[in-house]
Design a protein around this motif. Structure first.
Motif, PDB file in Angstrom:
ATOM      1  N   ARG A  13       0.499  -0.957   0.507  1.00  0.00           N
ATOM      2  CA  ARG A  13      -0.633  -0.023   0.195  1.00  0.00           C
ATOM      3  C   ARG A  13       0.561   1.412   0.441  1.00  0.00           C
ATOM      4  O   ARG A  13       0.500   2.580  -0.093  1.00  0.00           O
ATOM      5  N   LEU A  14       1.782   1.177   0.040  1.00  0.00           N
ATOM      6  CA  LEU A  14       3.037   2.299   0.391  1.00  0.00           C
ATOM      7  C   LEU A  14       3.589   2.592  -0.850  1.00  0.00           C
ATOM      8  O   LEU A  14       4.725   1.681  -1.591  1.00  0.00           O
ATOM      9  N   PRO A  15       4.144   3.637  -1.345  1.00  0.00           N
ATOM     10  CA  PRO A  15       5.446   3.696  -1.917  1.00  0.00           C
ATOM     11  C   PRO A  15       6.756   3.293  -1.600  1.00  0.00           C
ATOM     12  O   PRO A  15       6.472   3.202  -0.012  1.00  0.00           O
ATOM     13  N   GLU A  16       7.514   2.948  -2.214  1.00  0.00           N
ATOM     14  CA  GLU A  16       8.398   2.307  -1.566  1.00  0.00           C
ATOM     15  C   GLU A  16       9.869   3.251  -0.618  1.00  0.00           C
ATOM     16  O   GLU A  16       9.966   2.538   0.771  1.00  0.00           O
ATOM     17  N   ASN A  17       9.615   3.975  -0.705  1.00  0.00           N
ATOM     18  CA  ASN A  17      10.288   5.266   0.457  1.00  0.00           C
ATOM     19  C   ASN A  17      10.174   5.218   1.703  1.00  0.00           C
ATOM     20  O   ASN A  17      10.385   5.495   2.540  1.00  0.00           O
ATOM     21  N   ARG A  18       8.436   5.500   1.378  1.00  0.00           N
ATOM     22  CA  ARG A  18       7.452   5.288   2.967  1.00  0.00           C
ATOM     23  C   ARG A  18       7.478   3.372   3.955  1.00  0.00           C
ATOM     24  O   ARG A  18       7.650   3.803   5.105  1.00  0.00           O
ATOM     25  N   PHE A  19       7.769   2.731   3.010  1.00  0.00           N
ATOM     26  CA  PHE A  19       8.123   2.003   3.851  1.00  0.00           C
ATOM     27  C   PHE A  19       9.575   1.063   3.889  1.00  0.00           C
ATOM     28  O   PHE A  19       9.774   0.911   5.431  1.00  0.00           O
ATOM     29  N   THR A  20      10.246   2.237   3.264  1.00  0.00           N
ATOM     30  CA  THR A  20      11.892   2.471   3.983  1.00  0.00           C
ATOM     31  C   THR A  20      12.191   2.812   5.584  1.00  0.00           C
ATOM     32  O   THR A  20      12.289   2.443   6.370  1.00  0.00           O
ATOM     33  N   HIS A  21      10.808   4.276   5.590  1.00  0.00           N
ATOM     34  CA  HIS A  21      10.251   4.792   6.678  1.00  0.00           C
ATOM     35  C   HIS A  21       9.789   3.781   7.590  1.00  0.00           C
ATOM     36  O   HIS A  21      10.213   3.516   8.986  1.00  0.00           O
ATOM     37  N   VAL A  22       9.214   3.132   7.423  1.00  0.00           N
ATOM     38  CA  VAL A  22       7.692   2.174   8.382  1.00  0.00           C
ATOM     39  C   VAL A  22       9.185   1.103   8.807  1.00  0.00           C
ATOM     40  O   VAL A  22       9.491   0.982  10.494  1.00  0.00           O
ATOM     41  N   LEU A  23       9.614   0.548   8.356  1.00  0.00           N
ATOM     42  CA  LEU A  23      11.198  -0.502   8.710  1.00  0.00           C
ATOM     43  C   LEU A  23      12.057   0.375   9.908  1.00  0.00           C
ATOM     44  O   LEU A  23      11.824  -0.403  10.544  1.00  0.00           O
ATOM     45  N   GLY A  24      11.809   1.645   9.429  1.00  0.00           N
ATOM     46  CA  GLY A  24      12.820   2.105  10.169  1.00  0.00           C
ATOM     47  C   GLY A  24      12.150   2.632  12.166  1.00  0.00           C
ATOM     48  O   GLY A  24      12.747   2.073  12.835  1.00  0.00           O
ATOM     49  N   VAL A  25      10.849   2.631  11.060  1.00  0.00           N
ATOM     50  CA  VAL A  25      10.119   2.671  12.533  1.00  0.00           C
ATOM     51  C   VAL A  25      10.055   1.629  13.432  1.00  0.00           C
ATOM     52  O   VAL A  25      10.281   1.866  14.459  1.00  0.00           O
ATOM     53  N   VAL A  26      10.156   0.618  12.726  1.00  0.00           N
ATOM     54  CA  VAL A  26       9.849  -0.303  13.090  1.00  0.00           C
ATOM     55  C   VAL A  26      11.602  -0.811  13.805  1.00  0.00           C
ATOM     56  O   VAL A  26      10.947  -1.867  15.570  1.00  0.00           O
ATOM     57  N   ASP A  27      12.518  -0.877  13.823  1.00  0.00           N
ATOM     58  CA  ASP A  27      13.202  -1.112  14.446  1.00  0.00           C
ATOM     59  C   ASP A  27      14.056   0.237  16.018  1.00  0.00           C
ATOM     60  O   ASP A  27      13.709  -0.443  16.620  1.00  0.00           O
ATOM     61  N   THR A  28      13.337   1.160  15.497  1.00  0.00           N
ATOM     62  CA  THR A  28      13.508   2.358  16.490  1.00  0.00           C
ATOM     63  C   THR A  28      12.873   2.145  17.440  1.00  0.00           C
ATOM     64  O   THR A  28      12.753   1.744  18.641  1.00  0.00           O
ATOM     65  N   ALA A  29      11.810   1.785  17.004  1.00  0.00           N
ATOM     66  CA  ALA A  29      10.636   1.289  18.194  1.00  0.00           C
ATOM     67  C   ALA A  29      10.739   0.442  19.102  1.00  0.00           C
ATOM     68  O   ALA A  29      10.371   0.251  20.153  1.00  0.00           O
ATOM     69  N   THR A  30      11.308  -1.055  18.355  1.00  0.00           N
ATOM     70  CA  THR A  30      12.055  -1.540  18.807  1.00  0.00           C
ATOM     71  C   THR A  30      12.883  -1.801  20.179  1.00  0.00           C
ATOM     72  O   THR A  30      12.746  -2.222  21.252  1.00  0.00           O
ATOM     73  N   GLU A  31      14.072  -0.598  19.763  1.00  0.00           N
ATOM     74  CA  GLU A  31      14.844  -0.477  19.982  1.00  0.00           C
ATOM     75  C   GLU A  31      14.321   0.541  21.622  1.00  0.00           C
ATOM     76  O   GLU A  31      15.461   0.047  22.668  1.00  0.00           O
ATOM     77  N   LEU A  32      13.520   1.314  20.991  1.00  0.00           N
ATOM     78  CA  LEU A  32      12.841   1.823  22.765  1.00  0.00           C
ATOM     79  C   LEU A  32      12.512   1.154  23.210  1.00  0.00           C
ATOM     80  O   LEU A  32      12.170   0.978  24.834  1.00  0.00           O
ATOM     81  N   ALA A  33      11.548   0.395  22.542  1.00  0.00           N
ATOM     82  CA  ALA A  33      10.567  -0.437  23.702  1.00  0.00           C
ATOM     83  C   ALA A  33      11.538  -1.683  24.047  1.00  0.00           C
ATOM     84  O   ALA A  33      11.630  -1.420  25.878  1.00  0.00           O
ATOM     85  N   LYS A  34      12.612  -2.029  24.289  1.00  0.00           N
ATOM     86  CA  LYS A  34      13.237  -2.465  24.829  1.00  0.00           C
ATOM     87  C   LYS A  34      14.691  -2.517  26.100  1.00  0.00           C
ATOM     88  O   LYS A  34      14.172  -2.213  27.455  1.00  0.00           O
ATOM     89  N   ALA A  35      14.843  -0.397  25.611  1.00  0.00           N
ATOM     90  CA  ALA A  35      14.957   0.055  26.824  1.00  0.00           C
ATOM     91  C   ALA A  35      14.254   0.822  27.823  1.00  0.00           C
ATOM     92  O   ALA A  35      14.851   1.239  28.266  1.00  0.00           O
ATOM     93  N   PHE A  36      12.759   0.979  27.094  1.00  0.00           N
ATOM     94  CA  PHE A  36      11.875   1.802  28.496  1.00  0.00           C
ATOM     95  C   PHE A  36      11.184   0.386  28.843  1.00  0.00           C
ATOM     96  O   PHE A  36      10.336   0.995  29.207  1.00  0.00           O
ATOM     97  N   LYS A  37      11.149  -0.656  28.576  1.00  0.00           N
ATOM     98  CA  LYS A  37      10.659  -2.163  28.927  1.00  0.00           C
ATOM     99  C   LYS A  37       9.151  -1.803  28.937  1.00  0.00           C
ATOM    100  O   LYS A  37       7.860  -1.601  29.926  1.00  0.00           O
ATOM    101  N   VAL A  38       8.974  -1.699  27.372  1.00  0.00           N
ATOM    102  CA  VAL A  38       7.349  -1.969  26.939  1.00  0.00           C
ATOM    103  C   VAL A  38       8.076  -3.124  26.358  1.00  0.00           C
ATOM    104  O   VAL A  38       7.813  -3.537  26.051  1.00  0.00           O
ATOM    105  N   SER A  39       6.435  -2.994  26.243  1.00  0.00           N
ATOM    106  CA  SER A  39       6.234  -4.308  25.016  1.00  0.00           C
ATOM    107  C   SER A  39       7.146  -4.216  24.384  1.00  0.00           C
ATOM    108  O   SER A  39       6.400  -3.769  23.073  1.00  0.00           O
ATOM    109  N   GLU A  40       7.610  -5.394  23.427  1.00  0.00           N
ATOM    110  CA  GLU A  40       8.313  -5.342  21.384  1.00  0.00           C
ATOM    111  C   GLU A  40       7.733  -5.410  20.925  1.00  0.00           C
ATOM    112  O   GLU A  40       7.715  -4.894  19.474  1.00  0.00           O
ATOM    113  N   SER A  41       6.487  -6.968  20.998  1.00  0.00           N
ATOM    114  CA  SER A  41       5.864  -6.755  20.690  1.00  0.00           C
ATOM    115  C   SER A  41       4.771  -6.082  19.551  1.00  0.00           C
ATOM    116  O   SER A  41       4.165  -5.232  19.056  1.00  0.00           O
ATOM    117  N   ASN A  42       4.165  -5.128  21.292  1.00  0.00           N
ATOM    118  CA  ASN A  42       3.477  -4.360  20.901  1.00  0.00           C
ATOM    119  C   ASN A  42       4.211  -2.719  19.746  1.00  0.00           C
ATOM    120  O   ASN A  42       2.982  -2.248  19.416  1.00  0.00           O
TER     121      ASN A  42
END
Length: 191
Positions: A13-42
């Motif tokens: 559903r997304l242009p390639e550059n926006r999907f690349t952004h989504v992948l970056g958000v997933v990686d960053t959110a996972t890293e922040l979730a781990k650091a701040f004890k938030v559900s990584e899956s959520n």
């Protein structure tokens, strides 16, 4: 629905550059979730779906906002804000997400709001500072991680409001409430 299936659907559903952004958000959110004890899956679920409606037809998004009794004030502001609440609607109706915290993380990832959950903060911040973002001040925001999630969120909402003001754009009330909440919590917040 598993994350790989969600990612594949979002990619379609997304242009390639926006999907690349989504992948970056997933990686960053996972890293922040781990650091701040938030559900990584959520955090991953919300990050994958945060922009699912980003390139949806504006008239269709408007009809969803009306039919789902979303905040009518949204229609008085830039359509750029619409994809977040409509994305939360799609996350629930199409992807079967029922966790209200995940839905709120998607719903408020563009505006923030007062009294955000830690998951909401993680997704908001990840959207702003993911590695593909290149704007003045992004490095400073990234470096606040060691000062805590609330320090990061306060700086992120300030940045967003200042950006809108610099473009002479109106600021949605939830963003102002978010900013005010953090300013008023100073000295009360425990990290």
């Amino acid at each position: 629905m598993d994350h790989n299936h969600m990612l594949q659907t979002v990619k379609e559903r997304l242009p390639e550059n926006r999907f690349t952004h989504v992948l970056g958000v997933v990686d960053t959110a996972t890293e922040l979730a781990k650091a701040f004890k938030v559900s990584e899956s959520n955090a991953q679920t919300a990050a994958i779906l945060h922009d699912v409606a980003k390139f949806s037809d504006r008239e269709w998004m408007k009809s969803v906002i009306v039919s789902e009794n979303m905040d009518p004030l949204l229609l008085e502001y830039h359509a750029e804000l619409w994809h977040a609440p409509v994305g939360a609607h799609l996350a629930k109706s199409e992807f079967g997400v029922t966790d209200e915290d995940v839905l709120n993380a998607i719903r408020y990832h563009t505006t923030g709001r007062e009294a955000m959950s830690d998951l909401e903060k993680v997704v908001y911040i990840a959207d702003l500072i993911e590695p593909n973002r290149k704007f003045s001040g992004v490095e400073e925001l990234r470096q606040l991680k060691n000062q805590g999630l609330d320090v990061m969120m306060e700086a992120a909402i300030k940045h967003s409001i200042e950006f809108l003001e610099s473009k002479n754009q109106p600021v949605f009330p939830d963003s102002l409430k978010c900013y005010n909440y953090f300013v008023q919590q100073k000295g009360k917040v425990k990290e």
